[in-house]
Design an enzyme around this catalytic site. Structure first.
Site, PDB file in Angstrom:
ATOM      1  N   GLU A 108       0.758  -1.182   0.119  1.00  0.00           N
ATOM      2  CA  GLU A 108       0.038   0.001  -0.051  1.00  0.00           C
ATOM      3  C   GLU A 108       0.754   1.246  -0.182  1.00  0.00           C
ATOM      4  O   GLU A 108       0.138   2.395  -0.304  1.00  0.00           O
ATOM      5  CB  GLU A 108      -0.904  -0.010   1.234  1.00  0.00           C
ATOM      6  CG  GLU A 108      -2.164  -1.131   1.184  1.00  0.00           C
ATOM      7  CD  GLU A 108      -2.886  -1.136   2.518  1.00  0.00           C
ATOM      8  OE1 GLU A 108      -2.601  -0.665   3.376  1.00  0.00           O
ATOM      9  OE2 GLU A 108      -4.063  -1.667   2.309  1.00  0.00           O
ATOM     10  N   GLU A 139       7.528 -21.563   7.735  1.00  0.00           N
ATOM     11  CA  GLU A 139       7.424 -20.674   9.162  1.00  0.00           C
ATOM     12  C   GLU A 139       8.420 -21.240  10.103  1.00  0.00           C
ATOM     13  O   GLU A 139       9.070 -20.526  11.205  1.00  0.00           O
ATOM     14  CB  GLU A 139       6.313 -20.565   9.799  1.00  0.00           C
ATOM     15  CG  GLU A 139       5.600 -21.456  10.436  1.00  0.00           C
ATOM     16  CD  GLU A 139       4.546 -20.997  11.593  1.00  0.00           C
ATOM     17  OE1 GLU A 139       4.581 -21.604  12.727  1.00  0.00           O
ATOM     18  OE2 GLU A 139       3.493 -20.576  10.725  1.00  0.00           O
TER      19      GLU A 139
END
Length: 326
Positions: A108, A139
């Site tokens: 963004e 992860e």
């Protein structure tokens, strides 16, 4: 009757270790974000409106938890802005929901602040495909995080933000440990007190929001807390870097019709100029909102506005002050 016994701590705990996950299950049982809430054990029996009321009440507690850490958040932002002013990058690293939130915040920044996509980067364990589909085991690897950072050519001017609700995710911890060893600034954003992630980072940001409505579903309050902090981190850093003029997004990238209309509104709000003057200013500055504002308020042409802004490192107020003192 619904059982409220946690099998990782109850009478069956010894037997539960036979599956090979006893140590990890015991660790999870100590985390606030994983805590079981007996008072919500019958929530699936409640009317939808009542569940929504409870959930809304849970969400309303998150801003207060963030507020408790504002001094630490502000210090981390100032340190980040200082590095970015020297040409450093802001790099988020996380897995699952935490990684997706980092990628979201990074994506963004270009349309909002006209940053280059290489200036704010989101790394998610397992790569881009992990945005929509879990990548098994990604992860759990500190080495994968180090490799991902090395691929970016990490420098000492960069800032690396490890994001993990539990504060124990190896990928996030590995990113922070590797970045710190390379001299980069490190932040550790988690939702448990005393987390390994916060301990590994120079700036530990532990936003403790308490147990979730659904046990261990950290996309809920923990995810909301992380999003609020990331909003602050990127937005206020950009304010410090001169990407705004007051509360106007003067570095907005007009990449679609809505943003082109917004850019004209921003010039209008900043200057009070009429439509034709705004169009002329934008035409003279290749559509750059900040430059257009400077041409109107400073009474200079497009090339002069560009030079003044370059000399002031993109800070519009400083460029205007330079005009008024010459």
């Amino acid at each position: 009757m619904t059982s409220t016994t946690d099998p990782s701590t109850g009478p069956g705990a010894e037997a539960a270790t036979a599956d090979g996950y006893g140590e990890l299950r015991a660790e999870l049982a100590t985390l606030t974000t994983e805590a079981f809430r007996p008072e919500l054990a019958e929530i699936d029996q409640l009317p939808t409106r009542e569940i929504a009321r409870i959930m809304n009440g849970e969400d309303s507690t998150v801003p207060a938890a963030v507020a408790e850490k504002l001094p630490e958040i502000a210090a981390a932002i100032d340190a980040t802005a200082e590095r970015m002013a020297r040409g450093g990058r802001l790099i988020y690293a996380g897995a699952g929901t935490a990684g997706r939130l980092g990628v979201l915040d990074a994506s963004e920044c270009p349309p909002t602040f006209n940053t280059d996509p290489s200036e704010v980067i989101g790394l998610i364990a397992g790569g881009p495909s992990a945005m929509v589909k879990a990548v098994e085991g990604a992860e759990d690897s500190k080495e994968l995080a180090a490799a991902d950072l090395d691929a970016l050519g990490l420098t000492a001017d960069d800032t690396v933000v490890g994001i993990s609700a539990s504060g124990r995710t190896p990928y996030a911890i590995g990113a922070v440990e590797h970045a710190r060893a390379e001299g980069a600034l490190t932040l550790g954003l988690s939702c448990n007190a005393g987390s390994a992630l916060a301990a590994a980072a120079e700036h530990g940001l532990e936003i403790v929001v308490g147990p979730e409505l659904l046990t261990g579903s950290t996309r809920l309050k923990a995810g909301t807390a992380q999003k609020l902090v990331l909003n602050m981190l990127s937005t206020i850093t950009m304010i410090r870097l001169g990407k705004t003029y007051g509360n106007l997004m003067v570095d907005v990238r007009a990449s679609n019709e809505k943003l082109r209309a917004r850019s004209r509104r921003i010039v209008s709000l900043a200057t009070g100029a009429g439509d034709q003057e705004i169009e002329d200013a934008l035409a003279a500055t290749d559509g750059e909102v900040k430059n257009a504002i400077l041409t109107i308020l400073g009474g200079v042409d497009g090339p002069t506005a560009a030079t003044l802004l370059a000399d002031s490192h993109g800070h519009l107020r400083a460029a205007l002050a330079a005009v008024r003192t010459t």
